[in-house]
Design an enzyme around this catalytic site. Structure first.
Site, PDB file in Angstrom:
ATOM      1  N   ASP A   1       0.810  -1.216   0.000  1.00  0.00           N
ATOM      2  CA  ASP A   1       0.000   0.000   0.000  1.00  0.00           C
ATOM      3  C   ASP A   1       0.848   1.273   0.000  1.00  0.00           C
ATOM      4  O   ASP A   1       0.682   2.152   0.850  1.00  0.00           O
ATOM      5  CB  ASP A   1      -0.931   0.012   1.219  1.00  0.00           C
ATOM      6  CG  ASP A   1      -1.657  -1.303   1.435  1.00  0.00           C
ATOM      7  OD1 ASP A   1      -1.898  -2.016   0.441  1.00  0.00           O
ATOM      8  OD2 ASP A   1      -1.983  -1.626   2.596  1.00  0.00           O
TER       9      ASP A   1
ATOM     10  N   GLU B   1     -11.522  -1.139  -3.188  1.00  0.00           N
ATOM     11  CA  GLU B   1     -10.846  -0.510  -2.061  1.00  0.00           C
ATOM     12  C   GLU B   1      -9.652   0.263  -2.618  1.00  0.00           C
ATOM     13  O   GLU B   1      -9.423   0.320  -3.822  1.00  0.00           O
ATOM     14  CB  GLU B   1     -10.407  -1.532  -1.013  1.00  0.00           C
ATOM     15  CG  GLU B   1      -9.320  -2.493  -1.460  1.00  0.00           C
ATOM     16  CD  GLU B   1      -8.813  -3.363  -0.305  1.00  0.00           C
ATOM     17  OE1 GLU B   1      -9.355  -3.279   0.809  1.00  0.00           O
ATOM     18  OE2 GLU B   1      -7.850  -4.128  -0.529  1.00  0.00           O
TER      19      GLU B   1
END
Length: 337
Positions: free
Chosen positions: A49, A209
């Site tokens: 991420d 997401e």
């Protein structure tokens, strides 16, 4: 979304052990010794991420989900050679408003003279009590001071409220977030540290997401990830995109089908070397005007390395972003810096 703490410890020892040396010795490439190509992954250690910013000192700073405790901070002058500087928090300063929570999916920004790090704090499976917090610093290398939570899932009415992304548009400040229960936005106060009431909007469906929005020309491009992120070689994660003429949508694919109904265009998916390609960083332009995107992926043959750092050039074709072959490159020309 923590995975493989030991991998990052090894990286920290191998990269940051040179913290008393010059930048070139520590991994930041000297001006007169640049290669013309690079190979993926950029870093063969787990950095899930990723989020990146170019700071006032001219360096790029990268932050990631904490496979190394307290959120790693790395620095580079070319997007390829990274030096571990340390962590955003210490055990004494890390957020604690979600007991035993991990710091996931940070998002770094520069707002009103401060570096503002939005972060997710969650335990695995804690979709009702997880949430998004804020930390600030005057230096991108930290130390960061935790300002506490912005909201929890059960306070804002959005289950699994993680994966923040900040954007400014039309003189206003917004935060986007969400993980498989819809992508939402909320307007922020001018300092970016609190929400304006009654401004929550849903902008995309339940397949997504890790949202990121990039404005180019007349369009806003909503990048997101779909599939399973964290199952090693069995991960189905991939990066997708839609576009809109309005920040809040409707975002659609090339056929005009809306992301609100879970339609999308595939940007990056696995190949015979990489799998689980997702949660992209901000797009960074080099000095030649080329656009680059960092993201994470497993190496199929060695998934125990965790979600390694991969980078590819973003090409713009007929008003849409494309990655060559819709999958990670094995070798590519270096960014121009």
């Amino acid at each position: 979304m923590r995975n493989n703490f030991l991998t990052l410890v090894i990286m920290l020892l191998s990269l940051a052990a040179s913290s008393c040396t010059s930048d070139s010795e520590a991994g930041e490439q000297p001006e007169n010794n640049k290669n013309t190509t690079y190979k993926n992954p950029v870093i063969q250690a787990s950095l899930p991420d990723p989020t990146i910013i170019k700071a006032a000192d001219g360096y790029f700073y990268l932050y990631a989900t904490e496979d190394i405790h307290n959120t790693p901070i790395l620095r580079s002058n070319d997007l390829l050679n990274w030096k571990v500087l340390g962590t955003a928090f210490t055990d004494e300063t890390r957020p604690n408003w979600e007991p035993n929570g991990g710091i996931w999916a940070p998002d770094i920004n520069y707002i009103n003279g401060k570096y503002v790090l939005y972060y997710s704090l969650s335990v695995w499976g804690g979709g009702n009590t997880c949430g998004i917090g804020i930390a600030t610093a005057t230096n991108p290398a930290g130390p960061f001071t935790d300002n506490g939570k912005l909201f929890r899932s059960n306070e804002i009415g959005v289950h699994n409220s993680i994966d923040p992304f900040y954007i400014e548009d039309g003189g206003k400040k917004y935060l986007f977030w969400g993980s498989f229960f819809g992508i939402y936005s909320v307007e922020l106060a001018d300092d970016g540290l609190s929400m304006k009431p009654a401004t929550t909007k849903k902008v995309a469906g339940t397949a997504f997401e890790a949202s990121y929005i990039h404005k180019k020309g007349n369009y806003y491009y909503l990048f997101a990830s779909v599939g399973s992120c964290c199952e090693g070689a069995n991960s189905s994660y991939k990066t997708v995109v839609g576009r809109s003429e309005n920040l809040f949508g409707p975002y659609v694919n090339k056929a005009g089908k809306p992301m609100m109904e879970n339609a999308y265009e595939v940007l990056i998916q696995g190949n015979n070397q990489f799998v689980g390609t997702g949660h992209n960083s901000e797009i960074i332009s080099d000095e030649a005007g080329n656009d680059w995107m960092l993201y994470h992926s497993y190496i199929r043959s060695t998934p125990d390395k965790g979600r390694v750092l991969v980078m590819d050039q973003v090409h713009w074709v007929n008003g849409w972003p494309e990655i060559t072959g819709q999958s990670p490159s094995f070798e590519n020309s270096v960014p121009v810096f």
